[in-house]
Write a protein that holds these residues in place. Structure first.
Motif, PDB file in Angstrom:
ATOM      1  N   LYS A 168     -14.894  11.904 -15.407  1.00  0.00           N
ATOM      2  CA  LYS A 168     -15.723  11.014 -14.597  1.00  0.00           C
ATOM      3  C   LYS A 168     -14.917  10.326 -13.506  1.00  0.00           C
ATOM      4  CE  LYS A 168     -19.122  11.949 -17.375  1.00  0.00           C
ATOM      5  NZ  LYS A 168     -20.181  12.907 -16.946  1.00  0.00           N
ATOM      6  N   THR A 169     -13.619  10.163 -13.758  1.00  0.00           N
ATOM      7  CA  THR A 169     -12.721   9.509 -12.801  1.00  0.00           C
ATOM      8  C   THR A 169     -11.533  10.416 -12.544  1.00  0.00           C
ATOM      9  OG1 THR A 169     -13.349   7.306 -13.560  1.00  0.00           O
ATOM     10  CG2 THR A 169     -11.252   7.499 -12.375  1.00  0.00           C
ATOM     11  N   ALA A 170     -11.220  10.626 -11.275  1.00  0.00           N
ATOM     12  CA  ALA A 170     -10.041  11.442 -10.950  1.00  0.00           C
ATOM     13  C   ALA A 170      -8.771  10.627 -11.155  1.00  0.00           C
ATOM     14  CB  ALA A 170     -10.129  11.954  -9.518  1.00  0.00           C
ATOM     15  N   GLY A 242       3.876  15.029  18.422  1.00  0.00           N
ATOM     16  CA  GLY A 242       3.828  15.907  17.260  1.00  0.00           C
ATOM     17  C   GLY A 242       4.691  15.458  16.102  1.00  0.00           C
ATOM     18  N   SER A 243       5.457  14.402  16.288  1.00  0.00           N
ATOM     19  CA  SER A 243       6.225  13.843  15.176  1.00  0.00           C
ATOM     20  C   SER A 243       5.293  12.999  14.302  1.00  0.00           C
ATOM     21  CB  SER A 243       7.392  13.001  15.686  1.00  0.00           C
ATOM     22  OG  SER A 243       6.908  11.906  16.448  1.00  0.00           O
ATOM     23  N   ALA A 244       5.796  12.524  13.168  1.00  0.00           N
ATOM     24  CA  ALA A 244       4.929  11.768  12.262  1.00  0.00           C
ATOM     25  C   ALA A 244       5.762  10.855  11.373  1.00  0.00           C
ATOM     26  CB  ALA A 244       4.093  12.715  11.404  1.00  0.00           C
ATOM     27  N   LEU A 245       5.131   9.794  10.953  1.00  0.00           N
ATOM     28  CA  LEU A 245       5.709   8.897   9.952  1.00  0.00           C
ATOM     29  C   LEU A 245       5.023   9.174   8.626  1.00  0.00           C
ATOM     30  CD1 LEU A 245       7.371   6.382   9.049  1.00  0.00           C
ATOM     31  CD2 LEU A 245       5.367   5.001   9.696  1.00  0.00           C
ATOM     32  N   LYS A 246       5.808   9.556   7.640  1.00  0.00           N
ATOM     33  CA  LYS A 246       5.301   9.725   6.286  1.00  0.00           C
ATOM     34  C   LYS A 246       5.592   8.425   5.554  1.00  0.00           C
ATOM     35  CE  LYS A 246       6.136  12.461   2.098  1.00  0.00           C
ATOM     36  NZ  LYS A 246       7.079  13.421   1.470  1.00  0.00           N
ATOM     37  N   LEU A 247       4.552   7.733   5.131  1.00  0.00           N
ATOM     38  CA  LEU A 247       4.710   6.375   4.609  1.00  0.00           C
ATOM     39  C   LEU A 247       3.995   6.219   3.270  1.00  0.00           C
ATOM     40  CD1 LEU A 247       5.844   3.536   5.467  1.00  0.00           C
ATOM     41  CD2 LEU A 247       3.530   3.029   6.275  1.00  0.00           C
ATOM     42  N   THR A 248       4.677   5.635   2.304  1.00  0.00           N
ATOM     43  CA  THR A 248       4.054   5.336   1.015  1.00  0.00           C
ATOM     44  C   THR A 248       3.021   4.240   1.212  1.00  0.00           C
ATOM     45  OG1 THR A 248       6.014   5.976  -0.249  1.00  0.00           O
ATOM     46  CG2 THR A 248       4.475   4.470  -1.319  1.00  0.00           C
ATOM     47  N   ILE A 249       1.764   4.549   0.855  1.00  0.00           N
ATOM     48  CA  ILE A 249       0.680   3.577   1.087  1.00  0.00           C
ATOM     49  C   ILE A 249      -0.012   3.149  -0.211  1.00  0.00           C
ATOM     50  CG2 ILE A 249       0.282   4.267   3.460  1.00  0.00           C
ATOM     51  CD1 ILE A 249      -2.131   5.471   0.832  1.00  0.00           C
ATOM     52  N   GLY A 250       0.410   3.697  -1.358  1.00  0.00           N
ATOM     53  CA  GLY A 250      -0.246   3.305  -2.592  1.00  0.00           C
ATOM     54  C   GLY A 250       0.408   3.918  -3.815  1.00  0.00           C
ATOM     55  N   GLU A 251      -0.106   3.535  -4.957  1.00  0.00           N
ATOM     56  CA  GLU A 251       0.356   4.044  -6.246  1.00  0.00           C
ATOM     57  C   GLU A 251      -0.857   4.454  -7.061  1.00  0.00           C
ATOM     58  OE1 GLU A 251       2.950   2.510 -10.152  1.00  0.00           O
ATOM     59  OE2 GLU A 251       2.757   1.271  -8.378  1.00  0.00           O
ATOM     60  N   PHE A 252      -0.761   5.609  -7.737  1.00  0.00           N
ATOM     61  CA  PHE A 252      -1.899   6.065  -8.525  1.00  0.00           C
ATOM     62  C   PHE A 252      -1.593   5.976 -10.013  1.00  0.00           C
ATOM     63  CE2 PHE A 252       0.537  10.002  -7.949  1.00  0.00           C
ATOM     64  CZ  PHE A 252       0.568  10.497  -9.239  1.00  0.00           C
ATOM     65  N   THR A 253      -2.637   5.867 -10.795  1.00  0.00           N
ATOM     66  CA  THR A 253      -2.549   5.930 -12.253  1.00  0.00           C
ATOM     67  C   THR A 253      -3.699   6.782 -12.756  1.00  0.00           C
ATOM     68  OG1 THR A 253      -3.998   4.032 -12.739  1.00  0.00           O
ATOM     69  CG2 THR A 253      -1.658   3.561 -12.286  1.00  0.00           C
ATOM     70  N   GLY A 254      -3.681   7.082 -14.040  1.00  0.00           N
ATOM     71  CA  GLY A 254      -4.837   7.715 -14.655  1.00  0.00           C
ATOM     72  C   GLY A 254      -5.961   6.711 -14.806  1.00  0.00           C
ATOM     73  N   PRO A 255      -7.129   7.159 -15.262  1.00  0.00           N
ATOM     74  CA  PRO A 255      -8.273   6.255 -15.423  1.00  0.00           C
ATOM     75  C   PRO A 255      -7.989   5.048 -16.306  1.00  0.00           C
ATOM     76  CG  PRO A 255      -8.979   8.532 -15.580  1.00  0.00           C
ATOM     77  CD  PRO A 255      -7.484   8.561 -15.555  1.00  0.00           C
ATOM     78  N   LYS A 256      -7.083   5.176 -17.270  1.00  0.00           N
ATOM     79  CA  LYS A 256      -6.762   4.040 -18.143  1.00  0.00           C
ATOM     80  C   LYS A 256      -5.681   3.131 -17.564  1.00  0.00           C
ATOM     81  CE  LYS A 256      -8.122   6.280 -22.490  1.00  0.00           C
ATOM     82  NZ  LYS A 256      -7.695   6.679 -23.851  1.00  0.00           N
ATOM     83  N   ARG A 257      -5.216   3.460 -16.366  1.00  0.00           N
ATOM     84  CA  ARG A 257      -4.291   2.626 -15.588  1.00  0.00           C
ATOM     85  C   ARG A 257      -2.895   2.496 -16.182  1.00  0.00           C
ATOM     86  NH1 ARG A 257      -8.121  -2.236 -13.022  1.00  0.00           N
ATOM     87  NH2 ARG A 257      -9.671  -0.817 -12.103  1.00  0.00           N
ATOM     88  N   ALA A 258      -2.498   3.434 -17.025  1.00  0.00           N
ATOM     89  CA  ALA A 258      -1.114   3.432 -17.501  1.00  0.00           C
ATOM     90  C   ALA A 258      -0.203   3.825 -16.345  1.00  0.00           C
ATOM     91  CB  ALA A 258      -0.952   4.414 -18.655  1.00  0.00           C
ATOM     92  N   LYS A 259       0.927   3.172 -16.228  1.00  0.00           N
ATOM     93  CA  LYS A 259       1.838   3.416 -15.120  1.00  0.00           C
ATOM     94  C   LYS A 259       2.450   4.806 -15.226  1.00  0.00           C
ATOM     95  CE  LYS A 259       5.748   1.344 -12.632  1.00  0.00           C
ATOM     96  NZ  LYS A 259       5.008   1.227 -11.361  1.00  0.00           N
ATOM     97  N   ILE A 260       2.491   5.532 -14.105  1.00  0.00           N
ATOM     98  CA  ILE A 260       3.053   6.877 -14.042  1.00  0.00           C
ATOM     99  C   ILE A 260       4.349   6.889 -13.246  1.00  0.00           C
ATOM    100  CG2 ILE A 260       2.666   9.216 -13.160  1.00  0.00           C
ATOM    101  CD1 ILE A 260      -0.332   8.729 -13.694  1.00  0.00           C
ATOM    102  N   HIS A 261       4.414   6.081 -12.182  1.00  0.00           N
ATOM    103  CA  HIS A 261       5.568   6.119 -11.284  1.00  0.00           C
ATOM    104  C   HIS A 261       6.850   5.736 -12.014  1.00  0.00           C
ATOM    105  CE1 HIS A 261       7.454   6.482  -7.468  1.00  0.00           C
ATOM    106  NE2 HIS A 261       7.840   5.225  -7.408  1.00  0.00           N
ATOM    107  N   ARG A 262       7.860   6.587 -11.871  1.00  0.00           N
ATOM    108  CA  ARG A 262       9.175   6.452 -12.494  1.00  0.00           C
ATOM    109  C   ARG A 262       9.109   6.506 -14.031  1.00  0.00           C
ATOM    110  NH1 ARG A 262      12.208   5.699  -8.226  1.00  0.00           N
ATOM    111  NH2 ARG A 262      11.568   4.343  -6.520  1.00  0.00           N
ATOM    112  N   LYS A 263       7.971   6.911 -14.550  1.00  0.00           N
ATOM    113  CA  LYS A 263       7.811   7.017 -16.004  1.00  0.00           C
ATOM    114  C   LYS A 263       7.377   8.416 -16.414  1.00  0.00           C
ATOM    115  CE  LYS A 263       5.337   4.975 -19.915  1.00  0.00           C
ATOM    116  NZ  LYS A 263       4.324   3.969 -20.343  1.00  0.00           N
ATOM    117  N   GLY A 264       6.406   8.973 -15.719  1.00  0.00           N
ATOM    118  CA  GLY A 264       5.899  10.293 -16.057  1.00  0.00           C
ATOM    119  C   GLY A 264       4.834  10.262 -17.131  1.00  0.00           C
ATOM    120  N   ILE A 265       4.389  11.439 -17.505  1.00  0.00           N
ATOM    121  CA  ILE A 265       3.315  11.604 -18.485  1.00  0.00           C
ATOM    122  C   ILE A 265       3.848  12.393 -19.669  1.00  0.00           C
ATOM    123  CG2 ILE A 265       1.037  12.607 -18.905  1.00  0.00           C
ATOM    124  CD1 ILE A 265       0.698  12.350 -15.772  1.00  0.00           C
ATOM    125  N   ALA A 266       3.679  11.843 -20.864  1.00  0.00           N
ATOM    126  CA  ALA A 266       4.099  12.535 -22.088  1.00  0.00           C
ATOM    127  C   ALA A 266       2.997  13.510 -22.504  1.00  0.00           C
ATOM    128  CB  ALA A 266       4.373  11.534 -23.199  1.00  0.00           C
TER     129      ALA A 266
END
Length: 391
Positions: A168-170, A242-266
């Protein structure tokens, strides 16, 4: 400020690019000064992270980029064009000599296998075509391989998730403006409910979006090793040259909001590195055989590559012709049944030899199906199987 096109669709990737290497030195002093001002503006208004305290005093592009996270960078026109080509290529040409980003195969046991190496722009079209072909071949189970997949278009991850029942949630995305719930792209084509998704320590970004979403919603079984832990989203801000700035604009989690960044998924099922496919395929084959009341009789270890197997019966049998040849299979785990030669040895033994040497270190299963007839016409009622490890 010159007109700048902001690409707000987040690309997620860990594709290796050439180092920045002071590329801005090719810019004139006036153009670079304007470019520095533009980058400062984007950092101030969109960057997800700690904004450098001395941002306004910075005078070069290098100085700004070096103060941001490792996923933010300035890309020259050539670098950006190469990047877009890498993640935006049309991978529907399945017979292209270049390696496609989506491939598939039928594994023994009516098990479909789809490997996705990157989340390219046309990935979902390729996945749909491959899975439709697998279903036509009789696949009723599915393994999706996201090992070594470093990411790509987040929209492609949303499309892939739309094929899973119960999603239901990506994902949830946190930006400077707050938390946004992102939905999967709906699809009428659905994968089997008990689909297996393979990941490893190189699975990152969009792969982790898919794995986290499926795991949080019990929509598939995640198999493998802890993922990379790259849980941020980048957007591209294009400049007129034609150049570009690639910029971090957010952080994602799974639907239950457990942190993924610098942790990963077991994963739900942990496997030894690079043995994920063979382990889950062997498990599915054994489950299928057990469901049909087949019995495991041995577990052969350190078998030579040129081994001839001997199957003994407790009574005299009719072991000639098709009565024997179509009731024995040697299965390569992670693949299909391999060619074998079958010869009667007396009236109560079959000699079974692979026509080519088995693979060193490979896993196999020897399957003896029921239906062998004895001299009185009675047939065996129970099948048997033997797992084999080749030395």
């Amino acid at each position: 400020m010159k007109k700048i096109h902001s690409i707000l669709l987040a690309f997620i990737t860990i594709i290796l690019l050439a180092p920045y290497a002071s590329a801005q030195t090719t810019l004139s002093a006036d153009v670079e000064a304007a470019r520095v001002d533009d980058i400062k503006f984007f950092v101030e208004h969109f960057y997800y992270g700690d904004i450098p305290k001395n941002l306004h005093a910075m005078a070069t592009i290098d100085e700004i980029i070096n103060a941001l996270d490792e996923y933010s960078r300035y890309m020259t026109p050539d670098e950006y064009a190469n990047y877009v080509a890498a993640v935006g290529a049309d991978d529907i040409a399945f017979h292209d000599p270049a390696e496609p980003t989506v491939t598939s195969a039928m594994l023994y046991g009516n098990i479909g296998y789809i490997r996705i190496t990157t989340f390219s722009a046309n990935m979902d079209k390729a996945v749909t075509k491959h899975y439709t072909n697998l279903k036509k071949q009789g696949a009723d189970k599915l393994i999706i391989d996201l090992r070594y997949n470093g990411g790509g278009y987040v929209e492609s991850a949303e499309q892939l998730l739309g094929h899973f029942e119960g999603v239901k949630t990506a994902y949830e995305m946190k930006t400077r403006e707050g938390i946004t719930t992102v939905k999967p792209v709906p699809s009428k084509l659905k994968f089997p409910k008990q689909t297996y998704v393979l990941v490893n320590r190189y699975s990152a970004s969009a792969s982790e979006i898919v794995a986290a979403s499926l795991q949080d919603q019990n929509a598939a079984i995640i198999v493998g090793n802890q993922t990379k832990g790259k849980g941020t989203i980048q957007s591209f801000f294009e400049f007129e040259d034609g150049s570009a700035l690639k910029l971090t604009i957010g952080e994602f989690t799974g639907p239950k909001r457990a942190k993924i960044h610098r942790k990963g998924i077991a994963p739900t099922i942990t496997c030894a590195h690079d043995e994920e496919l063979s382990i889950i395929h062997a498990r599915l084959v054994k489950e299928s055989l057990a469901h049909q009341n087949y019995k495991q009789i041995d577990n052969l270890q350190n078998v030579p590559t040129n081994k001839t197997f001997h199957v003994h019966f407790t009574q005299q049998m009719n072991l000639t012709g098709a009565n024997a040849s179509n009731k024995v299979e040697l299965v390569k785990v992670g693949g299909v049944a391999v060619p074998i030669s079958i010869k009667p040895n007396g009236t109560n033994q079959l000699d079974i030899t692979p026509t080519k040497h088995m693979q060193k270190g490979g896993q196999y299963v020897l399957v003896i199906h029921p239906g062998f007839a004895n001299d009185a016409g009675r047939t065996t009622k129970q099948g048997i199987y033997t797992p084999i490890t080749v030395k």
